[in-house]
Design a protein around this motif. Structure first.
Motif, PDB file in Angstrom:
ATOM      1  N   SER A   5       4.247  -3.503 -10.018  1.00  0.00           N
ATOM      2  CA  SER A   5       3.564  -3.561 -11.479  1.00  0.00           C
ATOM      3  C   SER A   5       2.089  -3.224 -10.944  1.00  0.00           C
ATOM      4  O   SER A   5       1.735  -3.470  -9.858  1.00  0.00           O
ATOM      5  N   THR A   6       1.317  -2.627 -11.790  1.00  0.00           N
ATOM      6  CA  THR A   6      -0.216  -2.341 -11.426  1.00  0.00           C
ATOM      7  C   THR A   6      -0.828  -2.828 -12.625  1.00  0.00           C
ATOM      8  O   THR A   6      -0.498  -3.186 -13.883  1.00  0.00           O
TER       9      THR A   6
ATOM     10  N   ALA B 182      -6.461   1.546 -11.380  1.00  0.00           N
ATOM     11  CA  ALA B 182      -5.095   1.191 -11.255  1.00  0.00           C
ATOM     12  C   ALA B 182      -4.742   0.514  -9.937  1.00  0.00           C
ATOM     13  O   ALA B 182      -5.267   0.985  -8.944  1.00  0.00           O
ATOM     14  N   CYS B 183      -4.270  -0.850  -9.976  1.00  0.00           N
ATOM     15  CA  CYS B 183      -4.208  -1.410  -8.774  1.00  0.00           C
ATOM     16  C   CYS B 183      -2.825  -2.303  -8.564  1.00  0.00           C
ATOM     17  O   CYS B 183      -2.567  -2.976  -9.912  1.00  0.00           O
ATOM     18  N   PRO B 184      -2.081  -2.315  -7.649  1.00  0.00           N
ATOM     19  CA  PRO B 184      -0.993  -3.087  -7.449  1.00  0.00           C
ATOM     20  C   PRO B 184      -1.331  -4.419  -7.587  1.00  0.00           C
ATOM     21  O   PRO B 184      -2.297  -5.006  -7.457  1.00  0.00           O
TER      22      PRO B 184
ATOM     23  N   GLU C  12      -5.921  -7.165  -6.668  1.00  0.00           N
ATOM     24  CA  GLU C  12      -7.236  -6.971  -7.412  1.00  0.00           C
ATOM     25  C   GLU C  12      -8.223  -7.342  -6.587  1.00  0.00           C
ATOM     26  O   GLU C  12      -9.529  -6.926  -6.519  1.00  0.00           O
TER      27      GLU C  12
END
Length: 102
Positions: A2-3, A18-20, A24
């Motif tokens: 998920s991101t 968008a970041c896994p 973060e």
């Protein structure tokens, strides 16, 4: 995987990236480092546009990355050499031990 959307600001502009999940904090740290580098570049020259500053920062970061990769490669080669020496030493010791038992 998920991101999550992470909001960062570079040179007064906000971006939603968008970041896994779980990455973060790393993304925010990278953004902070880039912002610092942009601020330093801007203080040295006020004549560069935003895009020019970003290109200069990208080149500086790319150079830092390349330098670190080269250091890592050199370190890996040194470790490979040490492992080969250790293997050779162990093999020689085993051969000597085998010969002395005969």
């Amino acid at each position: 995987m998920s991101t999550n959307a992470v909001d960062i600001t570079l040179m007064g502009r906000s971006y939603s990236i968008a970041c896994p999940a779980g990455q973060e904090k790393a993304l925010k740290l990278v953004a902070h480092n880039i912002e610092q580098q942009l601020t330093q570049l801007k203080s040295r020259t006020n004549s560069l546009s935003r895009e020019d500053l970003l290109v200069m920062a990208a080149l500086n970061i790319g150079h830092e990355l390349l330098t670190e990769k080269m250091k890592n490669q050199e370190y890996m080669e040194q470790m490979d050499d040490r492992i080969r020496v250790l293997q050779s030493t162990l093999e020689q010791a085993l051969v000597e031990r085998s010969v002395s038992r005969d």
